[in-house]
Write a protein that holds these residues in place. Structure first.
Motif, PDB file in Angstrom:
ATOM      1  N   THR A  42      21.551-105.413  30.367  1.00 55.11           N
ATOM      2  CA  THR A  42      21.502-103.990  30.032  1.00 55.11           C
ATOM      3  C   THR A  42      20.236-103.262  30.467  1.00 55.11           C
ATOM      4  O   THR A  42      20.257-102.041  30.622  1.00 55.11           O
ATOM      5  N   LEU A  43      19.116-103.984  30.642  1.00 56.35           N
ATOM      6  CA  LEU A  43      17.835-103.323  30.933  1.00 56.35           C
ATOM      7  C   LEU A  43      17.261-103.825  32.253  1.00 56.35           C
ATOM      8  O   LEU A  43      17.261-105.026  32.528  1.00 56.35           O
ATOM      9  N   GLU A  44      16.775-102.900  33.040  1.00 51.50           N
ATOM     10  CA  GLU A  44      16.182-103.247  34.330  1.00 51.50           C
ATOM     11  C   GLU A  44      14.855-103.974  34.126  1.00 51.50           C
ATOM     12  O   GLU A  44      14.048-103.591  33.280  1.00 51.50           O
ATOM     13  N   ALA A  45      14.640-105.005  34.899  1.00 52.81           N
ATOM     14  CA  ALA A  45      13.390-105.766  34.807  1.00 52.81           C
ATOM     15  C   ALA A  45      12.306-105.113  35.661  1.00 52.81           C
ATOM     16  O   ALA A  45      12.585-104.468  36.663  1.00 52.81           O
ATOM     17  N   GLY A  46      11.058-105.255  35.238  1.00 51.74           N
ATOM     18  CA  GLY A  46       9.917-104.823  36.043  1.00 51.74           C
ATOM     19  C   GLY A  46       9.664-103.338  36.063  1.00 51.74           C
ATOM     20  O   GLY A  46       8.870-102.859  36.868  1.00 51.74           O
ATOM     21  N   THR A  47      10.337-102.568  35.183  1.00 53.40           N
ATOM     22  CA  THR A  47      10.156-101.111  35.203  1.00 53.40           C
ATOM     23  C   THR A  47       9.210-100.622  34.115  1.00 53.40           C
ATOM     24  O   THR A  47       8.866 -99.454  34.079  1.00 53.40           O
ATOM     25  N   ALA A  48       8.813-101.488  33.205  1.00 55.61           N
ATOM     26  CA  ALA A  48       7.925-101.060  32.108  1.00 55.61           C
ATOM     27  C   ALA A  48       7.156-102.279  31.611  1.00 55.61           C
ATOM     28  O   ALA A  48       7.331-103.402  32.089  1.00 55.61           O
ATOM     29  N   GLY A  49       6.306-102.066  30.610  1.00 60.93           N
ATOM     30  CA  GLY A  49       5.471-103.131  30.079  1.00 60.93           C
ATOM     31  C   GLY A  49       6.253-104.137  29.255  1.00 60.93           C
ATOM     32  O   GLY A  49       7.471-104.055  29.102  1.00 60.93           O
ATOM     33  N   VAL A  50       5.503-105.099  28.703  1.00 59.80           N
ATOM     34  CA  VAL A  50       6.106-106.167  27.912  1.00 59.80           C
ATOM     35  C   VAL A  50       6.459-105.655  26.514  1.00 59.80           C
ATOM     36  O   VAL A  50       5.671-104.956  25.880  1.00 59.80           O
ATOM     37  N   SER A  51       7.658-106.007  26.049  1.00 59.98           N
ATOM     38  CA  SER A  51       8.084-105.713  24.673  1.00 59.98           C
ATOM     39  C   SER A  51       8.016-107.003  23.873  1.00 59.98           C
ATOM     40  O   SER A  51       8.600-108.014  24.271  1.00 59.98           O
ATOM     41  N   ARG A  52       7.317-106.964  22.729  1.00 58.29           N
ATOM     42  CA  ARG A  52       7.095-108.185  21.949  1.00 58.29           C
ATOM     43  C   ARG A  52       7.941-108.197  20.678  1.00 58.29           C
ATOM     44  O   ARG A  52       7.969-107.217  19.933  1.00 58.29           O
ATOM     45  N   ILE A  53       8.599-109.334  20.462  1.00 59.85           N
ATOM     46  CA  ILE A  53       9.367-109.559  19.235  1.00 59.85           C
ATOM     47  C   ILE A  53       8.851-110.837  18.593  1.00 59.85           C
ATOM     48  O   ILE A  53       8.783-111.890  19.245  1.00 59.85           O
ATOM     49  N   TYR A  54       8.485-110.743  17.317  1.00 57.22           N
ATOM     50  CA  TYR A  54       7.967-111.896  16.575  1.00 57.22           C
ATOM     51  C   TYR A  54       9.006-112.318  15.528  1.00 57.22           C
ATOM     52  O   TYR A  54       9.537-111.476  14.795  1.00 57.22           O
ATOM     53  N   ILE A  55       9.269-113.624  15.464  1.00 62.26           N
ATOM     54  CA  ILE A  55      10.251-114.123  14.504  1.00 62.26           C
ATOM     55  C   ILE A  55       9.563-115.039  13.497  1.00 62.26           C
ATOM     56  O   ILE A  55       8.643-115.778  13.829  1.00 62.26           O
ATOM     57  N   ASP A  56      10.055-114.951  12.250  1.00 60.90           N
ATOM     58  CA  ASP A  56       9.482-115.764  11.173  1.00 60.90           C
ATOM     59  C   ASP A  56      10.608-116.125  10.209  1.00 60.90           C
ATOM     60  O   ASP A  56      11.165-115.249   9.535  1.00 60.90           O
ATOM     61  N   CYS A  57      10.948-117.404  10.141  1.00 61.04           N
ATOM     62  CA  CYS A  57      12.046-117.875   9.284  1.00 61.04           C
ATOM     63  C   CYS A  57      11.547-118.474   7.972  1.00 61.04           C
ATOM     64  O   CYS A  57      12.291-119.197   7.294  1.00 61.04           O
ATOM     65  N   SER A  58      10.314-118.190   7.600  1.00 62.71           N
ATOM     66  CA  SER A  58       9.734-118.832   6.416  1.00 62.71           C
ATOM     67  C   SER A  58       9.715-117.924   5.194  1.00 62.71           C
ATOM     68  O   SER A  58       9.182-118.308   4.153  1.00 62.71           O
ATOM     69  N   HIS A  59      10.275-116.739   5.280  1.00 63.89           N
ATOM     70  CA  HIS A  59      10.233-115.806   4.154  1.00 63.89           C
ATOM     71  C   HIS A  59      11.205-116.223   3.059  1.00 63.89           C
ATOM     72  O   HIS A  59      12.233-116.845   3.317  1.00 63.89           O
ATOM     73  N   CYS A  60      10.879-115.859   1.851  1.00 64.17           N
ATOM     74  CA  CYS A  60      11.726-116.175   0.704  1.00 64.17           C
ATOM     75  C   CYS A  60      12.761-115.058   0.554  1.00 64.17           C
ATOM     76  O   CYS A  60      12.459-113.976   0.029  1.00 64.17           O
TER      77      CYS A  60
END
Length: 676
Positions: free
Chosen positions: A35-53
């Motif tokens: 769906t999204l073109e590569a190399g046209t903008a900066g890095v998008s960061r996603i952080y995952i954490d499965c330790s929450h109660c």
């Protein structure tokens, strides 16, 4: 405050050793690439954490200008969170693969800053039974034979499901690890308790009797528990015969045994399985199917079950929560808890969107019912306490995608509005032509044949083919007697009564389907391989039955040649339905329908070709020259012609010459005229 900008250069950070988490992250990367073109903008960061109660399966997505953080306590929570982002912001719908969704490319996607939280599903354990998988089982759309099944499990997860029976018999063994690796819990078919190998498969030379071979049965059960105890599951206990029949039919036990004895025996077997699981997995979730004779024994109070076992009630194959019709027997006992005693404990349901009964069910086409019908049945069931477990028989997914989407809404909220379901569904998949597509889907249920007066007595594609096969066989065997296997539809003393009843039920329906078909092809070309294909199957089924009934009437009036011709037109209609299926196998769908063997339009055509021979026997046997002489006369305009200087024509050759005489299109390429 600015939105978060999701780009083609997305990076996911966090612990991904779990197979479901790793696969979910890889799917999200794939969706971004789609769906999204590569190399046209900066890095998008996603952080995952499965330790929450948090509650199991719950998730929370926190979006800031600089990143996205996903918090959850479970693998499945993370899977659902990624799917939420994918559908909401990338536009990847649950059935993107199964409905050939057109997906466009963009440079970036803006996601508003804020916190997004999951909603708890109304049903605890919810999923699909990929059963009667005659299309899916031997179809390979890619280089890897597991790809189609991965797409099936992905669609289920995107629908919010968490449980699956990954096919029957060998397919369960083949694909259960993939399902588990994707985060799905396993559960089991009622004829394969604990997911164990069937006795007749393991010991083909022995009578499948638990009384005779208890140690062999228990060894199979123990082996299954040992093999699967590392995977999350809802363990199914129970005991049916080897052909999905009451156990006493396989066991050799007399059907005259008292209900108390049957109940006592089944209770003991189930308790044995229950104890075996509890010994190995003390915290296991366990269910049993109150299906067929199991429900009858349970209702009579002679079947005893452990208190914490989920009781799974079943519909009749047509979406109505009553006992199913078996042969000509149709008790229609309500299949829901009816008193406080029955309502105690945990309950679930086994529900059919696809069904096979050799009578009138839907497998290759959608069941012809309105969304409001399903909402009514499922909401009633939910209010009666069936909230712990919903397993939906979905067979091969593609034909039933709209209704599977509907049931996914209902297992989230059984009281949700369904009046505008098709508008919502079409809006997700058919873009600018959504209004036309929704209107055509809406007409599907109203067009259907009704074989009875109750709201669920509406015919699927099996009605056309099985009615004709049953009645044609009786025609060839004895024209004076009624067909025993058609008494379920119309109790009658003669075959004539049965065929006339069938003719009356279909009166005018072929014309109605023809007009519906014309509208589908004109208004929504994008539905050609999905809804329009199914309308073709109904139209050609109606047309075939109509010609068959006309052939009978002509035969009764001693117009044998005309009856022969009408029977040939019936055979062509069913063969053309098979051809339409194969024409819809475009692109990756090549060979998808090659094993359409439940309704089996092509075999129905073959049976009708045999009937043409029988009509010819009656009409011009034993010398077999009069019809051919008449045909030569019609073709040449001459008087009586000596025909013993030429070969006798086959039924196919003679019929095609008749069509030419009637100035009708010859369809010599159809499978019915070429299949040996």
């Amino acid at each position: 405050m600015k939105d978060f900008l999701l780009t083609g250069n997305v990076r996911i950070f966090g612990e991904m050793e779990s197979r479901p988490v790793y696969r979910a992250a890889e799917r999200f990367y794939r969706d971004v690439r789609k769906t999204l073109e590569a190399g046209t903008a900066g890095v998008s960061r996603i952080y995952i954490d499965c330790s929450h109660c948090m509650e199991e399966e719950a998730w929370e997505i926190r979006v800031s200008e600089s990143d996205i953080q996903i918090h959850t306590s479970s693998d499945l929570g993370l899977v659902y969170a990624f799917h939420y982002l994918s559908e909401k912001y990338l536009g990847i719908r649950p059935f993107w693969f199964w409905l050939d969704q057109k997906i466009g490319m963009r440079k970036t996607v803006s996601i508003p800053v804020g916190t997004y939280r999951s909603r708890r599903a109304a049903v605890s354990y919810r999923g699909w039974f990929i059963n009667d998988e005659t299309f899916l089982g031997r179809w390979n759309p890619g280089d890897d034979e597991t790809y189609a099944w991965e797409m099936a499990f992905e669609a289920l997860l995107r629908c919010g499901g968490n449980m699956v029976i990954p096919g029957g018999l060998e397919n369960f063994d083949k694909y259960c690890t993939l399902a588990s690796d994707m985060g799905l819990k396993l559960t089991h078919h009622h004829v394969e308790p604990l997911g164990a190998e069937m006795f007749s498969s393991a010991y083909p030379d022995l009578q499948p009797s638990y009384r005779m071979y208890p140690e062999l049965y228990e060894a199979l059960w123990q082996r299954a528990i040992e093999k699967r105890k590392g995977q999350q599951a809802v363990w199914a206990v129970g005991f049916r015969g080897q052909g999905d029949c009451p156990y006493w039919e396989s066991d050799g036990e007399s059907a005259e045994k008292s209900e108390e004895e049957k109940g006592r025996f089944l209770s003991g077997v189930i308790k044995k399985q229950y104890d075996m699981i509890r010994k190995e997995i003390p915290e296991a979730v366990i269910c049993t199917n109150l299906y067929g004779e199991m429900m009858e024994l349970y209702r009579e109070g002679v079947l005893s079950l452990p208190d914490d076992v989920i009781r799974v009630w079943g519909d009749n194959g047509y979406g109505k929560m009553v006992t199913r019709r078996r042969g000509n027997h149709n008790p229609r006992t309500e299949a829901l808890p009816v008193n406080e005693g029955e309502a105690e404990g945990r309950h679930g349901l086994y529900y059919h969107i696809s069904f096979y009964d050799l009578q009138a069910a839907s497998h290759t086409t959608m069941p012809p019912f309105e969304p409001e019908y399903y909402r009514g049945e499922l909401l009633k069931s939910y209010k009666r306490g069936l909230s712990d477990y919903w397993i939906i028989n979905c067979s091969n997914i593609r034909p039933h995608a709209p209704l599977l989407a509907l049931l996914a809404k209902l297992w989230q909220d059984p009281a949700c509005r369904t009046e505008d379901f098709y508008e919502e569904f079409a809006g997700q998949y058919y873009g600018e032509n959504a209004a036309a597509a929704a209107g055509l889907y809406r007409r599907y249920a109203a067009a259907a044949i009704r074989f009875g007066d109750r709201e669920d007595e509406t015919a699927g594609e099996q009605f056309y083919t099985h009615s004709v096969k049953i009645l044609a066989r009786q025609w060839m065997a004895d024209t004076e007697k009624a067909a025993e296997h058609f008494q379920w539809a119309i109790p009658a003393k003669t075959l004539h009564e049965q065929i006339c009843w069938l003719d009356e039920r279909l009166a005018g329906k072929a014309y109605g389907y023809e007009k519906y078909l014309e509208d589908c092809e004109r208004e929504a070309p994008e539905l050609s391989d999905t809804l329009t294909l199914q309308v073709w199957l109904h139209y050609l089924g109606c047309l075939g039955v109509t010609h068959f009934c006309r052939a009978w009437r002509l035969r009764e009036e001693n117009h044998g040649l005309e009856a022969f011709y009408e029977c040939g037109l019936a055979a062509e209609a069913f063969a053309e339905a098979d051809q339409k299926l194969r024409e819809a196998e475009r692109g990756i769908w090549k060979n998808f329908y090659q094993y359409e063997c439940f309704a089996d339009y092509k075999f129905t055509a073959h049976i009708l070709k045999r009937l043409m021979g029988r009509i010819r026997d009656e009409g011009e046997g034993p010398d077999y020259y009069r019809w051919q002489m008449w045909l030569y006369n019609q073709e040449t305009g001459k008087g009586e012609i000596i025909t013993n200087l030429d070969n006798h024509m086959t039924e196919a050759e003679f019929f095609l010459r008749l069509k030419k005489l009637h100035h009708k299109e010859e369809k010599a390429g159809l499978i019915v005229w070429n299949r040996v």
